[in-house]
Design an enzyme around this catalytic site. Sequence first.
Site, PDB file in Angstrom:
ATOM      1  N   ASP A 273       1.424   0.738  -5.975  1.00 32.34           N
ATOM      2  CA  ASP A 273       2.436  -0.065  -5.293  1.00 32.34           C
ATOM      3  C   ASP A 273       3.109  -0.943  -6.343  1.00 32.34           C
ATOM      4  O   ASP A 273       2.529  -1.208  -7.399  1.00 32.34           O
ATOM      5  CB  ASP A 273       1.771  -0.909  -4.207  1.00 32.34           C
ATOM      6  CG  ASP A 273       2.757  -1.810  -3.495  1.00 32.34           C
ATOM      7  OD1 ASP A 273       3.906  -1.372  -3.275  1.00 32.34           O
ATOM      8  OD2 ASP A 273       2.385  -2.955  -3.171  1.00 32.34           O
ATOM      9  N   ASP A 275       5.553  -4.183  -5.756  1.00 28.87           N
ATOM     10  CA  ASP A 275       5.578  -5.629  -5.507  1.00 28.87           C
ATOM     11  C   ASP A 275       4.197  -6.155  -5.147  1.00 28.87           C
ATOM     12  O   ASP A 275       3.473  -5.548  -4.347  1.00 28.87           O
ATOM     13  CB  ASP A 275       6.566  -5.952  -4.379  1.00 28.87           C
ATOM     14  CG  ASP A 275       8.009  -5.823  -4.838  1.00 28.87           C
ATOM     15  OD1 ASP A 275       8.222  -5.653  -6.043  1.00 28.87           O
ATOM     16  OD2 ASP A 275       8.916  -5.871  -3.982  1.00 28.87           O
TER      17      ASP A 275
END
Length: 537
Positions: A273, A275
């Site tokens: 991922d 952020d």
Amino acid sequence: MLELLVSASLTVNSDRPGKLKPSRADADVWTLSDREGITTSARSVSQLFARPCPRVPPGQPPSAMAAYSQTQYSAGIQQATPYTAYPPPAQAYGIPSYSIKTEDSLNHSPGQSGFLSYGSSFSTPASGQSPYTYQMHGTAGIYQGANGLTNAAGFGTVHQDYPSYPGFPQSQYSQYYSSSYNPPYVPASSICPSPLSTSTYVLQEASHNIPSQSSESLGGEYNTHNGPSTPAKEGDTDRPPRASDGKLRGRSKRSSDPSPAGDNEIERVFVWDLDETIIIFHSLLTGTFASRYGKDTTASVRIGLMMEEMIFNLADTHLFFNDLEDCDQIHVDDVSSDDNGQDLSTYNFSADGFHSSAPGANLCLGSGVHGGVDWMRKLAFRYRRVKEMYNTYKNNVGGLIGAPKRETWLQLRAELEALTDLWLTHSLKALNLINSRPNCVNVLVTTTQLIPALAKVLLYGLGSVFPIENIYSATKTGKESCFERIMQRFGRKAVYIVIGDGVEEEQGAKKHNMPFWRISCHADLEALRHALELEYL
């Protein structure tokens, strides 16, 4: 009277076998015969005494003695007929043939050590496919002849080096693989400091691995892939082209295939991922990060807003975000099949009528299929240029944004690292460890649109660890759908590890039975790096 004398003589001689002398016995018997007149039975008694005598008369030659370790048979036992010796089958790799222990070998003499014994040296050097020479149990001839085994003395005089064994040329197996076959073995020089005397497979570095190039050398190339994927074999050139997102594409008019080669040779895929996992961005804007770690909220929001401005400025100015915002794709190659390979060095994107040829606000439906063939080709041109810009400046984003903005960007990066306690630095350590492995790859799945996500990757300095082919946007379909595409691309044999902080990626990983590594603080990043260094992951 005769019977008593004979039995007394037998008793005396059996008690003292060492004193038995054939001449004295004969004299006693002939004296007895003179008295009783019996001569024939006296000769048979002499033969009876002489037969079990283990001593050898002085006149008999030494060759009459039984050979050492040769089987002795008593007078009442008939020597078994030797079994027919059969030649051993052809041995493919010089493995010695073994004979079956027969019943008569159980009656071996005490001087024999066992069923199989070894000699001091090989009588002749092993050559070709011949079996090695061993000394078998029973040297009287039962196991000799066509079985290729000879009597040898014990090991210890001549040291046979391993290189004396024959090597096996690989030319006879050329029909089973092409000339470009590279055996996946580690070079011998990397295992031990001294060269090995045996023939070893050496992994030759493929000539088409892309070395570290300057950013200017990649400017006009469409098929530029610096990912860690394994090079393709020569035999793969006739296969249908496969896009880098894992989908089969029809043959376009382009001469270069945009897909990275060797995706199904990857052993481990790390799905990241973006952020709040690799970078800190959204929590800066909301002030969540500052309140959690006791930082200045005002400074946090200011840095977040400045970074956001730089991200969208880069996306609009250099990555066609104004044109592609409503035509967002999951992957950069999703519309590559509509590209005809036209030279874009002099192409005028601002005057090609891209907006006017697509009526209405909804320029793209689904994955972007709208507006006709000509419009789709112009859309593919833009994504090809985005790919070129990314590959050209992924290690030099300062050259893309220009000198004035470069200084602002460097200052902003320094403030961001100080505020987040080197969060990005810790992330890059883990990413670089994965990127350094030959059969591992980093893949990015983010809920940000594809073009702003590419701008984030460039500005945060992540272009070297994320090839553009390994970046997916889950804005439209969700992360679970992206996970399925990634598994389709790299195959079911690869191991997938999902690294993130949110519930969505955790649920997607659980559904596909992927291990999930949660990142919620600096300690999680440190633990991840430590596990990678110890090769637990």
